[in-house]
Write a protein that holds these residues in place. Structure first.
Motif, short mmCIF file in Angstrom:
data_model
loop_
_atom_site.label_atom_id
_atom_site.label_comp_id
_atom_site.label_asym_id
_atom_site.label_seq_id
_atom_site.Cartn_x
_atom_site.Cartn_y
_atom_site.Cartn_z
N VAL A 1 0.79 -1.18 0.06
CA VAL A 1 0.05 -0.09 -0.11
C VAL A 1 0.88 1.21 0.15
O VAL A 1 0.54 2.34 -0.79
N ASN A 2 1.99 1.20 0.78
CA ASN A 2 2.81 2.29 1.01
C ASN A 2 3.50 2.76 -0.39
O ASN A 2 3.59 3.85 -0.98
N PHE A 3 3.87 1.55 -1.13
CA PHE A 3 4.57 1.98 -2.26
C PHE A 3 3.61 2.33 -3.40
O PHE A 3 3.96 2.96 -4.20
N GLY A 4 2.42 2.00 -3.25
CA GLY A 4 1.34 2.00 -4.13
C GLY A 4 1.30 3.48 -4.11
O GLY A 4 1.14 4.35 -5.00
N TYR A 5 1.05 4.13 -2.96
CA TYR A 5 0.98 5.65 -2.89
C TYR A 5 1.96 6.20 -3.45
O TYR A 5 1.90 7.42 -3.88
N ALA B 1 -10.22 -16.32 -1.60
CA ALA B 1 -10.71 -15.17 -2.43
C ALA B 1 -9.83 -14.38 -2.22
O ALA B 1 -9.62 -13.46 -3.46
N GLY B 2 -9.10 -13.83 -1.14
CA GLY B 2 -8.12 -12.76 -1.06
C GLY B 2 -6.84 -13.02 -2.07
O GLY B 2 -6.43 -12.06 -2.82
N VAL B 3 -6.57 -14.24 -1.99
CA VAL B 3 -5.30 -14.36 -2.84
C VAL B 3 -5.78 -14.27 -4.45
O VAL B 3 -5.15 -13.43 -5.37
N ILE B 4 -6.92 -14.51 -4.94
CA ILE B 4 -7.33 -14.39 -6.19
C ILE B 4 -7.49 -12.68 -6.24
O ILE B 4 -7.10 -12.22 -7.49
N TYR B 5 -8.06 -12.17 -5.36
CA TYR B 5 -8.45 -10.79 -5.50
C TYR B 5 -7.15 -9.93 -5.58
O TYR B 5 -6.86 -9.09 -6.54
N LEU B 6 -6.01 -10.27 -4.74
CA LEU B 6 -4.79 -9.63 -4.76
C LEU B 6 -4.29 -9.61 -6.08
O LEU B 6 -3.67 -8.70 -6.83
N SER B 7 -4.12 -11.20 -6.62
CA SER B 7 -3.67 -11.27 -7.77
C SER B 7 -4.15 -10.42 -9.07
O SER B 7 -3.58 -9.87 -9.81
N THR C 1 -6.97 1.34 -5.07
CA THR C 1 -7.73 0.05 -5.09
C THR C 1 -6.81 -0.72 -4.31
O THR C 1 -7.15 -1.80 -3.62
N VAL C 2 -5.41 -0.64 -4.44
CA VAL C 2 -4.55 -1.45 -3.56
C VAL C 2 -4.61 -1.42 -2.21
O VAL C 2 -4.90 -2.49 -1.32
N GLU C 3 -5.32 -0.18 -1.67
CA GLU C 3 -5.38 0.08 -0.31
C GLU C 3 -6.67 -0.64 0.07
O GLU C 3 -6.75 -1.34 1.15
N ILE C 4 -7.76 -0.61 -0.78
CA ILE C 4 -9.01 -1.20 -0.48
C ILE C 4 -8.86 -2.90 -0.42
O ILE C 4 -9.33 -3.38 0.84
N ALA C 5 -8.02 -3.35 -1.29
CA ALA C 5 -7.64 -4.78 -1.26
C ALA C 5 -6.84 -5.06 0.13
O ALA C 5 -7.10 -6.15 0.56
N GLY C 6 -6.01 -4.22 0.43
CA GLY C 6 -5.44 -4.51 1.81
C GLY C 6 -6.34 -4.33 2.96
O GLY C 6 -6.11 -5.21 3.94
N LEU C 7 -7.28 -3.56 2.89
CA LEU C 7 -8.09 -3.52 4.09
C LEU C 7 -8.73 -4.79 4.27
O LEU C 7 -8.91 -5.36 5.22
N TYR C 8 -9.14 -5.45 3.01
CA TYR C 8 -9.92 -6.92 3.08
C TYR C 8 -8.71 -7.92 3.54
O TYR C 8 -9.05 -8.62 4.59
#
Ligand code: HEM
Ligand SMILES: [Cu+2]
Lengths: 231, 593
Positions: free
Chosen positions: A108-112, A179-185, A206-213
């Motif tokens: 998330v950090n690098f995403g920002y 589900a999370g693995v698929i979502y992250l991929s 969106t990276v952060e949103i996936a991170g929340l999950y």
């Protein structure tokens, strides 16, 4: 038409609790976050209720069943060189999952910072750790079923609800991880392919949103660990 | 970095209007089409439930006459009737139908925030309906466990549909919850994040408040149903014993041992009680808007109404065990739940007072929607008062599981929301189609429905006090029930047939007015809320044309002293408001603090 008249009636924000109400109910957006993030928070709140119901139900049947409950530290022990070590596999699994929360936070950090390459790498690492977790869980299930004879409807060690609750709760959580693995991929792929750069005002929110999950799924595991394995 | 909300982007930028028939009307992402799809599906499956109820009434009114209804089929009818009405009709229609239609229009959004997910929500709902109905066609038929699905009987031999019916029921419920979650997340996020300029939460119409709060309740209550459904499914299929204790069933020891049936009841009612408010709150909200429009007066106590909705929502999570007084519980628990149950009556009563006070000295137009409003207020008071009886443990004990309960919840959860639904269809049909529903047919429909339903449900209270048990196929020789009870049962059945038939008037009206109704124009009721200010009627994809509306006032500026018209649309700026000559009114929104 001027907007001032409307705005004028809203500038006075009263002090104290009323001010909080005025702020929350103010113009347009209640929370200054993207829609997807708001929605993810609400979904996770709902999901919290699901897992709470599962855990409370498990504790209820554990208390109300008439047969003694098997001892988790014996059931979930692995032998290395003849010595059984209690909960060792679970400890490693927990470690793996918590590590994955760390890599996710970094992503998330690098995403920002819009560092595309590192973000993608870190997300894939997170997904890989998640997949490792699920594989270890599959191993644990196999061992319980094949060697210990645990079934949803009964087991040699004690109360039948032990296997039932175990398979149900870890299974439901494992589905979340999968589900999370698929979502992250998918998100990692989209970051890599430049999908989010092409959007207007492109960002990697969106990276952060996936991170929340992902953090949520880890947090739930901590509770399962505490209530199922340590109790 | 500032986030550019979809609603803020230009019309062209955001919307690629669908071209083909399929993307426009079937595989549609437009909230208005999805709303209509939800509504039509819900009404169709509701008709199935209506037919089932008639078959039960035939059996009860005229036992020994209709040989095609066996005891097993009677239980199946009771179960499917209850579940369809509560979940697949009321919940789906009020949230999926009304929620989808009204939230974006009333908040000034172009659509739900995630239209694709919204569309999926409908299709999964449709799937859940098909799964549910398919249980009529399998061997053994649908489950006969009662809509509460209490184990162990719902999964033990002897109950109809124990092989496949219960499994299909549970799968269908799980699908419904998935569908509801996808839709519900959308409704909540849209209300919170996608309102147009000037639309503060405290300027939203109460309909939106009611639907919003109900959706939050749904997102927090359906998890309990999901979990109990999964556990029951495992008990039925995988041989687990979450809910089934050791039992002798039909002379054989069952394969279950050590489960807790009471646990299911707790989970079910933790969902079940909020569920009654999931249905009630949208109805409360919608009725508040109808009453203001058709009495040409601002809603009395807007802020109080909002807080009442919110506090009902919170309290409804701590009253659930009032459904379990007879299941046995610690007396202190009974005391706690009786207290919370009676406390929830306070905000509820407050809302009723405020509706009545809105009517007081209003300029009441006895339009068809207004007739339904008044019918609703009466009926809801009726059902609420019997609720107070049932909330007290000692009074509930003899009344529980009798026809008194059936009378109570049909008044409060059957007739009341249905009257609201009818009233609001008469109210919003002109916006949805551009044509008015026929007035005369509407009035006939109203009076038949109102008197008919009272003829059904008022006597049931009396039968319940006599001791008539609910969910019985036939009374047989029961010494404490007088023979006249049977006569009353027959009368109720005739009234039920009459009510069912009079709904045909409504269906005919819906179909006929679509082509032949009076053209409605954009704002036939002279209402203030945003949905009546759309550039086109019916509103087109994207709702607002090029520019989003801007809101200057709350939703209830009716009969403002000094204003020339008796309503001021929310979109009208203070300086544009036509005023009476010589008035000092400055055109600002009416005070509603
Ligand atoms: C003042 C408000 C209310 C009170 C005090 C109240 C109280 C109760 C109580 C104590 C019961 C359980 C009776 C028993 O099974 O022995 C009950 C049943 C029921 N109530 Fe209410 N109620 C109220 C309002 C409502 C509303 C607003 C709805 C729906 C919109 C509703 C729907 C139902 C239903 C569906 C049942 C029966 C469930 C079943 O057993 O199948 N009630 N009510
Ligand atoms: Cu209740």
């Amino acid at each position: 038409m001027t907007h001032e008249a409307m705005a004028g009636s809203m500038t006075a924000i009263p002090a104290g609790n009323l001010g909080v109400v005025t702020d929350v109910s103010s113009d347009k957006q209640t929370f200054q976050v993207p829609w997807g993030k708001a929605m993810m928070w609400i979904f996770l709140l709902s999901d919290t209720f699901i897992f709470s119901c599962f855990l409370i139900s498990y504790m209820t049947v554990r208390i109300s069943t008439t047969v003694p409950w098997p001892n988790p530290s014996e059931v979930f022990a692995l032998s290395f060189g003849g010595e059984p070590i209690p909960l060792i596999l679970i400890a490693i699994m927990t470690f793996v999952l918590i590590t994955s929360s760390g890599t996710m936070a970094l992503a998330v950090n690098f995403g920002y910072r819009k560092n595309k390459k590192v973000t993608v790498m870190l997300m894939l690492a997170t997904a890989l750790l998640g997949a490792t977790f699920v594989s270890m869980q599959a191993f644990e299930w196999t061992k319980l079923i094949m060697e210990e004879g645990v079934r949803p409807w009964g087991n040699p060690m004690g109360a039948a609800q032990f296997g039932a609750s175990f398979f149900m709760i870890t299974g439901f959580h494992g589905m979340h991880v999968t589900a999370g693995v698929i979502y992250l991929s998918i998100i990692a792929y989209r970051v890599g392919s430049g999908f989010y750069d092409r959007k207007k005002g492109g960002n990697y929110e969106t990276v952060e949103i996936a991170g929340l999950y992902w953090h949520f799924v880890d947090l739930v595991w901590v509770f399962i660990f505490a209530f199922f394995y340590l109790w | 970095m500032a986030y550019v909300a979809i609603a803020d982007r230009d019309h062209e930028q955001h919307l690629h209007d669908p071209q083909s028939f399929v993307t426009k009307y079937i595989w549609s992402q437009d909230h208005k089409i999805i709303a209509i799809q939800y509504s039509l599906t819900a009404i169709s499956v509701g008709l199935v439930a209506l037919v089932l109820s008639l078959s039960m009434r035939l059996q009860l009114g005229f036992p020994d006459t209709f040989s095609f209804i066996t005891p097993g089929e009677y239980y199946q009818a009771i179960t499917m009737h209850g579940m369809i009405m509560v979940i697949y009709l009321l919940t789906a229609l009020l949230l999926g139908g009304f929620g989808n239609y009204l939230i974006p229009l009333m908040c000034g959004a172009r659509d739900m925030v995630f239209p694709y997910m919204n569309m999926l929500s409908y299709w999964v709902y449709l799937l859940s309906v098909f799964v549910l109905l398919s249980s009529f066609f399998i061997s053994g038929g649908p489950t006969g466990a009662g809509w509460t699905l209490y184990p162990p009987q719902s999964v033990m031999p002897g109950t109809p549909g124990v092989g496949g019916g219960i499994v299909l029921m549970l799968i269908s419920l799980v699908l419904f919850i998935v569908a509801f979650t996808m839709g519900g997340l959308n409704y909540v996020t849209t209300v919170l994040q996608a309102r147009c300029r000037g639309m503060t939460m405290m300027r939203m119409p109460l309909a939106v408040w009611g639907i919003f709060t109900a959706t939050v309740l749904g997102l927090l209550a359906f998890p309990a149903l999901l979990v109990s459904g999964i556990m029951l499914l495992l008990d039925a299929l995988a041989g687990t014993s979450f809910f089934a204790p050791a039992m002798l069933s039909m002379g054989e020891e069952s394969r279950h041992a050590g489960g807790s049936p009471i646990l299911f009841q707790h989970l079910f009612w933790f969902f079940g009680h909020p569920e009654v408010y999931i249905v009630a709150l949208p109805a409360f909200g919608v009725i508040s808007d109808l009453v203001a429009v058709h009495a040409r007066k601002n809603i009395f106590g807007y802020r109080m109404m909002v807080w009442a909705i919110l506090s009902i929502g919170v309290i409804s999570f701590v009253v659930w065990a009032h459904h379990m007084y007879v299941s046995g519980m610690n007396p202190y628990f009974g005391f706690f739940f009786a207290t919370t149950t009676l406390i929830i009556a306070i905000p509820t009563a407050l809302k009723v007072y405020n509706w009545v006070l809105t009517l007081w000295r209003g300029n009441i137009h006895l339009t068809v929607p207004m007739l339904f409003v008044i019918g609703f207020i009466f009926t809801f008071i009726n059902g609420g008062i019997t609720g107070l009886f049932l909330g007290n443990v000692a009074v509930d004990m003899p009344l529980s599981d009798s026809y008194f309960i059936v009378g109570h919840f049909h008044m409060v959860m059957g007739v009341s929301p249905i009257l609201v639904i009818f009233g609001s269809i008469y109210h919003w049909y002109p916006k949805m189609t551009g044509r008015m529903l026929d007035d005369r047919l509407g009035r006939i429909h109203f009076w038949c429905t109102l008197f008919g339903t009272y003829a059904i449900y008022l006597p049931m209270h009396y039968l319940g006090i006599l001791g008539l048990p609910r969910r019985y196929y036939a009374l047989g020789d029961t010494s404490f029930i007088p023979d006249s009870a049977q006569a009353m049962n027959a009368g109720i059945s005739i009234a039920a047939l009459f009510v069912a038939l009079s709904q045909m008037i409504f269906l005919f009206n819906l179909a006929w007015s679509r082509k032949h109704g009076k053209p409605a124009g954009g704002n036939p009721w002279n209402a203030t809320t945003l949905e009546w200010q759309t550039p086109q009627t019916p509103p087109v994809h994207g709702n607002w044309g090029k520019d989003l509306p801007v809101v200057y006032r709350w939703a209830y500026d009716y009969s403002v002293p000094g204003a020339a018209q008796d309503f001021i649309p929310q979109t009208m700026a203070p300086e544009d408001v036509p005023r009476d000559v010589g008035s000092t009114y400055d055109g600002r929104e009416g005070a509603h603090a």
